[in-house]
Design an enzyme around this catalytic site. Sequence first.
Site, PDB file in Angstrom:
ATOM      1  N   ASP A   1      -2.330  -0.517  -6.286  1.00 61.16           N
ATOM      2  CA  ASP A   1      -1.532  -0.353  -7.508  1.00 61.16           C
ATOM      3  C   ASP A   1      -2.274   0.520  -8.517  1.00 61.16           C
ATOM      4  O   ASP A   1      -2.293   0.228  -9.705  1.00 61.16           O
ATOM      5  CB  ASP A   1      -1.191  -1.712  -8.114  1.00 61.16           C
ATOM      6  CG  ASP A   1      -0.030  -1.624  -9.114  1.00 61.16           C
ATOM      7  OD1 ASP A   1       0.799  -0.696  -8.984  1.00 61.16           O
ATOM      8  OD2 ASP A   1       0.048  -2.470 -10.023  1.00 61.16           O
TER       9      ASP A   1
ATOM     10  N   LYS B   1      -2.696   3.284 -11.044  1.00 62.16           N
ATOM     11  CA  LYS B   1      -1.811   4.006 -11.964  1.00 62.16           C
ATOM     12  C   LYS B   1      -2.513   4.060 -13.313  1.00 62.16           C
ATOM     13  O   LYS B   1      -3.494   3.330 -13.541  1.00 62.16           O
ATOM     14  CB  LYS B   1      -0.449   3.307 -12.073  1.00 62.16           C
ATOM     15  CG  LYS B   1      -0.509   1.848 -12.487  1.00 62.16           C
ATOM     16  CD  LYS B   1       0.879   1.236 -12.450  1.00 62.16           C
ATOM     17  CE  LYS B   1       0.825  -0.262 -12.757  1.00 62.16           C
ATOM     18  NZ  LYS B   1       2.154  -0.872 -12.717  1.00 62.16           N
TER      19      LYS B   1
ATOM     20  N   ASN C   1      -3.716   1.005 -15.307  1.00 56.81           N
ATOM     21  CA  ASN C   1      -4.811   0.209 -14.760  1.00 56.81           C
ATOM     22  C   ASN C   1      -6.151   0.927 -14.828  1.00 56.81           C
ATOM     23  O   ASN C   1      -7.118   0.497 -14.198  1.00 56.81           O
ATOM     24  CB  ASN C   1      -4.495  -0.188 -13.314  1.00 56.81           C
ATOM     25  CG  ASN C   1      -3.336  -1.161 -13.234  1.00 56.81           C
ATOM     26  OD1 ASN C   1      -3.035  -1.857 -14.191  1.00 56.81           O
ATOM     27  ND2 ASN C   1      -2.667  -1.198 -12.094  1.00 56.81           N
TER      28      ASN C   1
ATOM     29  N   ASP D   1      -6.961  -4.671 -12.797  1.00 57.26           N
ATOM     30  CA  ASP D   1      -5.752  -5.272 -12.221  1.00 57.26           C
ATOM     31  C   ASP D   1      -5.758  -5.225 -10.694  1.00 57.26           C
ATOM     32  O   ASP D   1      -5.189  -4.317 -10.075  1.00 57.26           O
ATOM     33  CB  ASP D   1      -4.495  -4.594 -12.754  1.00 57.26           C
ATOM     34  CG  ASP D   1      -3.243  -5.438 -12.486  1.00 57.26           C
ATOM     35  OD1 ASP D   1      -3.304  -6.336 -11.620  1.00 57.26           O
ATOM     36  OD2 ASP D   1      -2.209  -5.194 -13.139  1.00 57.26           O
TER      37      ASP D   1
ATOM     38  N   THR E   1       3.857   0.256  -7.408  1.00 58.95           N
ATOM     39  CA  THR E   1       4.733   0.670  -8.499  1.00 58.95           C
ATOM     40  C   THR E   1       5.513   1.888  -8.014  1.00 58.95           C
ATOM     41  O   THR E   1       4.907   2.836  -7.507  1.00 58.95           O
ATOM     42  CB  THR E   1       3.908   1.003  -9.754  1.00 58.95           C
ATOM     43  OG1 THR E   1       3.218  -0.175 -10.170  1.00 58.95           O
ATOM     44  CG2 THR E   1       4.797   1.489 -10.895  1.00 58.95           C
TER      45      THR E   1
END
Length: 412
Positions: free
Chosen positions: A206, A208, A211, A227, A248
């Site tokens: 994840d 992105k 984060n 995260d 995501t």
Amino acid sequence: MGCGTSKVLPEPPKDVHLDLVKKVEPYTGYKNDIYKHFIKGDGDAIKSAIPSPPCHTNPLVEQPEPRKNRVAKYRAKFDPRVTAKYDIKALIGRGSFSRVVRVEHKATKQPYAIKLIETKYREGREVCESELCVLRRVRHTNIIQLIEVFETQERVYMVMELATGGELFDRIIAKGSFTERDATRVLQMVLDGVKYLHTLGITHRDLKPENLLYYHPGMDSKIMITDFGLASARKKGDDCLMKTTCGTPEYIAPEILVRKPYTNSVDMWALGVISYILLSGTMPFEDDNRTRLYRQILKGKYSYSGEPWPSVSNLAKDFIDRLLTVDPNDRMTALQALKHPWVVTMAASSSMKNLHRSISQNLLKRASSRCQSTKSAQSTRSSRSTKSNKSRRVRERELRELNLRYQQQYNG
């Protein structure tokens, strides 16, 4: 990036949305602290941010619970072992099964973040176990560090480093100047962290901008990866392939969409998306319609049109192209990305033109449009409720057909 982005979470259980904490707000002292009226250190007077009610109140109307009582109830949720060691300062984030508070170590006065996870729920327990499994193994300057853990029957308290420098793109907007050299400095730190994770058999899944946080507000601050709620940790000798569909939407790699077993190269695809945004303030793949968005990703269809792309070097574009490669076998690894000429030379042969104005305008424009579309969606949600099940089935059928078509092409 933007308020309308949502995660695609692991499929089982299908009816659960794990809204994990995305960021830690910087602490700039009580003068600018939006939580200063919520919780203060032990012994401090607690003042309400809301004006006091008039003296003459209706005895038949139930009055709001005094703020002091609410604060006391909130503190009471913490295990005495935690409050004996840390002063609880402020609530700074919340998720479906978690709360994050800013705390201060009583002896050293060092600020930390404590993530409180409700493990009495199965889903919260699974997220907690996954995150702890990763954080207990990692020690790297560019990865958020777990300090200690307190466990009770119903809750887990994870004491972690507190990143106070804000999100990556918030810093870029506030900075005033941003060049390709600045971009390579950021990417070197992130790639160092990702290479370390991949060496340990950990895939973030994840990655992105939300984060990626700065450790402190100073100009020399490091970037930290945060995260790990969707991360996958594999031990040596384990099958390195993963099958869970998660992430995501705008950052999901093509091989996840076609439901093929995948490797840690999905993180490198996400870094390609981040690099594209970093240099332009725009997304390589974007569409409010999820099926159209996935079609773009599966084709690897993006362009370098519009500002500031004419001012971006071909070497930078080559770096992005080698990450946004549909076939994961042709995609750069973290080590290869660190050795790419654009990164090694810190963009020395690239234009040092300030890209800040275009990037900031694009970032702000996108954030505004995403927030507007979210508000619009919320206002019309009730009128669409009777059609939701039907439209969901249509979308699922379209996505299945799309997946099948591209899987055939992919395997061919």
